[in-house]
Design an enzyme around this catalytic site. Structure first.
Site, mmCIF file in Angstrom:
data_model
loop_
_atom_site.group_PDB
_atom_site.id
_atom_site.type_symbol
_atom_site.label_atom_id
_atom_site.label_comp_id
_atom_site.label_asym_id
_atom_site.label_seq_id
_atom_site.Cartn_x
_atom_site.Cartn_y
_atom_site.Cartn_z
ATOM 1 N N GLY A 239 -7.290 -8.371 4.105
ATOM 2 C CA GLY A 239 -7.386 -7.513 5.101
ATOM 3 C C GLY A 239 -8.085 -8.150 6.651
ATOM 4 O O GLY A 239 -8.170 -7.499 7.510
ATOM 5 N N GLU A 273 -7.097 -11.995 -1.200
ATOM 6 C CA GLU A 273 -6.061 -11.474 -1.400
ATOM 7 C C GLU A 273 -5.454 -11.001 0.340
ATOM 8 O O GLU A 273 -5.063 -10.362 0.632
ATOM 9 C CB GLU A 273 -5.742 -10.228 -1.964
ATOM 10 C CG GLU A 273 -6.342 -10.127 -3.397
ATOM 11 C CD GLU A 273 -6.252 -8.820 -3.879
ATOM 12 O OE1 GLU A 273 -6.344 -8.621 -5.446
ATOM 13 O OE2 GLU A 273 -6.609 -7.671 -3.206
ATOM 14 N N PRO A 274 -5.454 -12.490 1.049
ATOM 15 C CA PRO A 274 -4.990 -12.265 2.245
ATOM 16 C C PRO A 274 -3.474 -11.997 2.417
ATOM 17 O O PRO A 274 -2.619 -12.663 1.686
ATOM 18 C CB PRO A 274 -5.409 -13.551 3.041
ATOM 19 C CG PRO A 274 -5.254 -14.498 1.770
ATOM 20 C CD PRO A 274 -5.813 -13.602 0.674
ATOM 21 N N GLY A 275 -3.098 -11.226 2.991
ATOM 22 C CA GLY A 275 -1.571 -10.941 3.525
ATOM 23 C C GLY A 275 -1.376 -11.193 4.911
ATOM 24 O O GLY A 275 -0.898 -12.164 5.454
ATOM 25 N N ARG A 312 6.224 -0.715 12.445
ATOM 26 C CA ARG A 312 4.737 -0.586 12.883
ATOM 27 C C ARG A 312 4.333 -0.028 14.108
ATOM 28 O O ARG A 312 3.628 0.923 14.130
ATOM 29 C CB ARG A 312 4.394 -2.319 12.942
ATOM 30 C CG ARG A 312 4.320 -2.709 11.568
ATOM 31 C CD ARG A 312 3.434 -4.168 11.584
ATOM 32 N NE ARG A 312 1.995 -3.820 11.794
ATOM 33 C CZ ARG A 312 1.189 -3.796 12.756
ATOM 34 N NH1 ARG A 312 1.631 -4.424 13.922
ATOM 35 N NH2 ARG A 312 -0.188 -3.581 12.707
ATOM 36 N N TYR A 316 2.447 3.357 13.331
ATOM 37 C CA TYR A 316 0.683 3.096 13.279
ATOM 38 C C TYR A 316 0.425 3.086 14.862
ATOM 39 O O TYR A 316 -0.633 2.635 15.392
ATOM 40 C CB TYR A 316 0.217 1.806 12.910
ATOM 41 C CG TYR A 316 0.644 1.364 11.430
ATOM 42 C CD1 TYR A 316 0.332 2.388 10.439
ATOM 43 C CD2 TYR A 316 1.335 0.298 11.140
ATOM 44 C CE1 TYR A 316 0.478 2.033 8.917
ATOM 45 C CE2 TYR A 316 1.311 0.079 9.740
ATOM 46 C CZ TYR A 316 0.996 0.954 8.715
ATOM 47 O OH TYR A 316 1.279 0.599 7.414
ATOM 48 N N CYS A 344 18.387 7.646 16.089
ATOM 49 C CA CYS A 344 18.512 8.970 16.975
ATOM 50 C C CYS A 344 17.117 9.842 16.342
ATOM 51 O O CYS A 344 16.785 10.335 15.685
ATOM 52 C CB CYS A 344 19.635 9.723 16.384
ATOM 53 S SG CYS A 344 21.229 8.896 16.454
ATOM 54 N N GLU A 345 16.008 9.030 17.014
ATOM 55 C CA GLU A 345 14.517 9.533 16.835
ATOM 56 C C GLU A 345 13.934 9.321 18.192
ATOM 57 O O GLU A 345 13.943 8.060 18.572
ATOM 58 C CB GLU A 345 13.876 8.684 15.379
ATOM 59 C CG GLU A 345 14.648 9.012 14.358
ATOM 60 C CD GLU A 345 13.991 10.545 13.633
ATOM 61 O OE1 GLU A 345 13.133 10.927 13.949
ATOM 62 O OE2 GLU A 345 14.593 10.650 12.667
HETATM 63 C C1 LIG Z 1 -2.418 -4.839 1.148
HETATM 64 C C2 LIG Z 1 -3.352 -5.255 0.298
HETATM 65 C C3 LIG Z 1 -3.829 -6.583 0.512
HETATM 66 C C4 LIG Z 1 -3.487 -7.333 1.902
HETATM 67 O O1 LIG Z 1 -4.185 -6.743 2.967
HETATM 68 P P1 LIG Z 1 -3.864 -7.416 4.381
HETATM 69 O O2 LIG Z 1 -4.528 -6.839 5.416
HETATM 70 O O3 LIG Z 1 -2.557 -7.867 4.671
HETATM 71 O O4 LIG Z 1 -4.726 -8.778 4.193
HETATM 72 C C5 LIG Z 1 -4.875 -7.236 -0.345
HETATM 73 N N1 LIG Z 1 -5.020 -6.452 -1.519
HETATM 74 C C6 LIG Z 1 -4.615 -5.166 -1.761
HETATM 75 C C7 LIG Z 1 -4.962 -4.536 -3.110
HETATM 76 C C8 LIG Z 1 -3.632 -4.604 -0.904
HETATM 77 O O5 LIG Z 1 -3.361 -3.447 -1.104
#
Ligand SMILES: *Cc1c(COP(=O)(O)O)cnc(C)c1O
Length: 417
Positions: A239, A273-275, A312, A316, A344-345
């Site tokens: 997150g 769990e960084p994304g 995005r 959002y 076409c939106e």
């Molecule tokens: C989407 C998600 C993440 C990653 O979130 P980021 O904002 O990209 O870091 C981690 N854990 C879970 C369970 C998720 O659904």
């Protein structure tokens, strides 16, 4: 910090000219820097080196196996949310003991696949899911390692579509009810409780929601101990936000400074769990101006990328910063314009009412910070072929996903007669 900079008036990824890539591969395309990817994994694991940690990259942010491979080589595991992501993680060479599996709607087929692959743990989101995992594990004569996803009810102060840790969200089990669910899990023959999980949202730019969540979670772990449930993993989710415009999110090291002292009190391994923070600014979307169009004083740059390639802004109202590929555009002065795609939106835009350099037809622009939730959210809407993905390493590049062909568009389709 990222690895996109101007050399001789032309935007480069590491040492490779994006104009050169466009000449050979065409536009639009996503371009990722290997160096940024590697540095981000390292900065995350360095930040938390004082506690036992496991960094599981959230595959949904960017699931290209070429990208995953680089993150895995740096020591990352994978946080997955579907059987498809499990397939990709394994394909990219991820150690199954470094895979954690979240998501509110796991099917029995997916559960079976994950059990057979011997992943580290399931992050379970409901009691019916617990029953399903227990049932499949029984059939396979296995024990399923699980953490329950608790919902700590903290406000991540982010866009409502990407906040997940509030009572009103569909995710996890309310922390007040979770103890009962743990008791239920403890009675199941084919379930082994190994952890607790939470994930409160995405693009979080302050430290306090993370601190609040950990402060609610630790007493809960204590309560589990009191009922004789001893866990090995505390998964605090992902997150952490990135800079799209003028946000100044904490660096992993700054986040660590606040939460490591709290987490040090347990002897559990802490899973992260960084994304977005790993891949977001490691990638850009390069697109070409098809037409520069003026309507009653309003300028539209119609580009060859669209909302199906990068949703995005449409989904959002996200601000994505835009830079010219060539300095030549910069030297012409500024115009206020919308950057729109061919779809076409009316919702098909990459930027709205933005002060931009004056682009001429045929010139290219880069949508910056597009490495996370970019390609992975793309679609074939308007029967547009999904774009190429390119990975740069130093002075070389590789096409890690070929641009789709017309034939790709109809693969699997047939006519009834
Ligand atoms: C989407 C998600 C993440 C990653 O979130 P980021 O904002 O990209 O870091 C981690 N854990 C879970 C369970 C998720 O659904």
């Amino acid at each position: 910090m990222h690895d996109f900079q101007y050399l001789n008036g032309s935007l480069h990824c590491e040492s490779v000219s994006l104009e050169k890539i466009a000449e050979k591969e065409g536009t639009p395309f996503y371009c990722y820097s290997r160096h940024t990817l590697a540095r981000h994994v390292k900065s995350y694991s360095d930040a938390f080196k004082d506690i036992k940690n496991l960094i599981c990259f959230a595959v949904k942010a960017n699931s290209n196996i070429g990208v995953l491979r680089e993150l895995i080589k740096e020591g990352a595991g994978c946080d997955i949310v579907s059987g498809g992501e499990l397939f990709r993680a394994l394909k990219a060479g991820c150690d199954p003991r470094k895979i954690v599996y979240a998501g509110v709607g796991k099917t029995e087929e997916e559960i079976e696949y994950a059990l057979k692959s011997e992943i580290l743990m399931f992050n379970v989101e409901s009691s019916q899911e617990l029953f399903a995992i227990d049932k499949v594990a029984k059939r396979l004569d296995k024990k399923a390692a699980v953490a329950l996803r608790v919902n700590p009810d903290v406000d991540p102060k982010t866009h409502p579509y990407i906040s997940t840790g509030l009572k009103k969200n569909k995710f996890g089990i309310s922390i007040d009810l979770a103890l009962e669910e743990y008791r239920l899990a403890a009675r199941m023959d084919n379930i082994e409780i190994v952890g607790v999980h939470q994930h409160i949202g995405s693009q979080i730019t302050q430290i306090s929601p993370f601190v609040d969540a950990v402060e609610r979670l630790l007493p809960f772990v204590e309560k589990l101990r009191e009922i004789n449930i001893h866990i090995k993993y505390i998964d605090v989710g992902g997150g952490l936000g990135i800079t799209y415009k003028d946000e100044s999110p904490p660096l992993p090291a700054e986040l660590a400074k606040e939460i490591v002292p709290l987490l040090k009190k347990t002897d559990c391994t802490i899973v992260f769990e960084p994304g977005r923070v790993i891949v977001g600014n490691a990638g850009i979307l390069v697109s070409k101006v098809l037409y520069a169009k003026k309507n009653e004083g309003k300028t539209f740059y119609v580009v060859d990328a669209a909302m199906n390639d990068l949703v995005r802004p449409s989904l959002y109202q996200a601000h994505m910063s835009i830079q010219p590929i060539s300095h030549a555009s910069l030297e012409r002065g500024k115009v206020e314009a919308d950057v729109v795609g061919p779809i076409c939106e009316s919702g098909d835009f990459l930027a709205k009412d933005r002060v931009l350099p004056e682009f001429k037809q045929g010139e290219m622009m880069a949508v910056m910070g597009a490495g996370a939730y970019g390609f992975t959210m793309s679609s074939n809407y308007n029967s547009r072929r999904r774009v190429a993905e390119i990975l740069v390493t130093g002075d070389t590049y590789k096409v890690v996903r070929a641009r789709e062909t017309w034939e790709d568009l109809v693969r699997g389709e047939t006519m009834a007669d």
